[in-house]
Scaffold this motif. Sequence first.
Motif, PDB file in Angstrom:
ATOM      1  N   ASP A  14       1.834  -5.406  13.324  1.00 36.75           N
ATOM      2  CA  ASP A  14       1.093  -5.481  12.099  1.00 36.75           C
ATOM      3  C   ASP A  14      -0.505  -5.833  12.699  1.00 36.75           C
ATOM      4  N   HIS A 202       6.898 -11.549   3.956  1.00 36.01           N
ATOM      5  CA  HIS A 202       5.984 -10.834   4.873  1.00 36.01           C
ATOM      6  C   HIS A 202       4.654 -10.588   3.782  1.00 36.01           C
ATOM      7  N   HIS A 204       0.520 -10.055   2.684  1.00 33.49           N
ATOM      8  CA  HIS A 204      -0.788  -9.606   3.062  1.00 33.49           C
ATOM      9  C   HIS A 204      -1.790 -10.231   2.094  1.00 33.49           C
TER      10      HIS A 204
HETATM   11 ZN    ZN Z   1       2.655  -5.700   6.719  1.00 31.29          ZN
END
Ligand code: ZN
Length: 510
Positions: A14, A202, A204
């Motif tokens: 990522d 996870h 962002h």
């Molecule tokens: Zn991601």
Amino acid sequence: MADKVRFFDTTLRDGEQTPGVTFHLNEKVEFARRLDLLGVDVIEAGFAGSSKGDFEAVSAISRAVKTGVCSLSRCTEADIRASADALRDAVKPRIHVFIATSPVHREAKLHMDRQQVLEAVVRSITLAKSLCPEVQFSAEDATRTELDFLYEIYTAAVKAGATILNIPDTVGYATVQEYGDLIADLHAKVVGHRTDVILSTHCHNDLGLAVATSLEGLRRGARQVECTINGLGERAGNAALEEIVMGLRTRKDIYGLEDNINPKQIYRISRLAAGMSGMEVPPGKAVVGGNAFVHQSGVHQHGVLNNRATYEIMKPEELGIPQGSMVLGKLSGRHALREHAMELGFQLTDHELNRAFAKFKELCDRKKDVTDRDVMAICREQMHGSVGAYSMNSFQIFSGNKMTSTATVSLQKDQDIITRADCGEGPVEACFHAVDQITKRKCSLESYQLRAVTEGEDALGEVTVRVRHNDLVMLGKGVSTDVIEASLLAYINAVNRILEALEEGAEKDC
Ligand code: ZN
Ligand code: KIV
């Protein structure tokens, strides 16, 4: 005994999706070794089915480290088989299967209904489980997915064999409380009493909440956290590993969780990630920013002198931040440099050591005090790959504020010294044009960054350039007390990497 959190680092997957960032295979392997030293439990090494470069990276990292290695896969047979093949030599392999589940993704991207998505998940996890002992599943855009569908899909994923359920806040949409509630809910409804299944965060950073949502997810029951060094990642990035580690440790009274991380490695790997990506850490960044332990006001300085605990909740030395001490001098030998570089986390090959030593000696002649930060900058430059077709022999510039700058540059190639002169808007551009004349490749400068490694007039300057040749964009690094020389070294480094990639027939993946 306190519960343990598993750290899953996705800087190489990522993190590499950061706009303008691509890592070289050697850099990926070196970075993975450092992640292993840092103590992360799993390294997401790439997306084996997406390109030859990613496949090679996952394979090479699988051979290089002892910790867990993971490869991302879409819900397709080709992707899953590519991941399994690339992970063949990993000590602890893991396939990470994902598919988007939210209505907007199902309709606009996948053109699939709920039933079709569900079937793809079960089919893919079943296949992955038959090829790999550990399977992780992610419902992409989970935080914008209908709750009943999320329960259904994660329950089906567990039934098909996934034991790590990752809950992505793909677009950084969730509030801290919403995300915590979702984790608690999924824990109660899907994990239940199963001790072999864990939830993973996870998050962002689109709204600047990635670390906060991750920490809340851990507080509410997740036992794996996905993150990247320096928060690198798509758009505004992912949750920053170093902030989560220090958040958990500094407020252990709240989180009560253990981890396998060695925080002394944090600063080094943060510098390495900044160097490899060309994304400099902003001074105000938590934990690893240049100002994180700087006290400006008189009142603060007074307090810190009396007792550091007045304004510091972490100790910089615990993060491996060098304290600017004088470490090596004019009389230090190659062995001392190798040992010291090793203490700072750099395992130099003989070739790298020779070049680093020559640079170190040169620096001792130019600079009064050689500090840890200087040694680290020299090592970083070597690790970035200063070997290549061309090396610097000499340069001369002729420049002023009322004239066109000219540069004469001599580069060595094999046994030949090639000299060319050219002009430019300033001395740096003139040097770059002269290099282009020598290599006979027309390159253009995409970005240029200059950073002073230490304070003072004799400080080392570290230059990072991004250079384009047609479709290829390469990062180059150069270090010197002379800014023009550092710029030239960085440019030569990038051009060497372009030439190497052209020779290997690489089109874009660099
Ligand atoms: Zn991601
Ligand atoms: O952000 C995301 O949803 C992802 C998944 C592939 C896990 O990176």
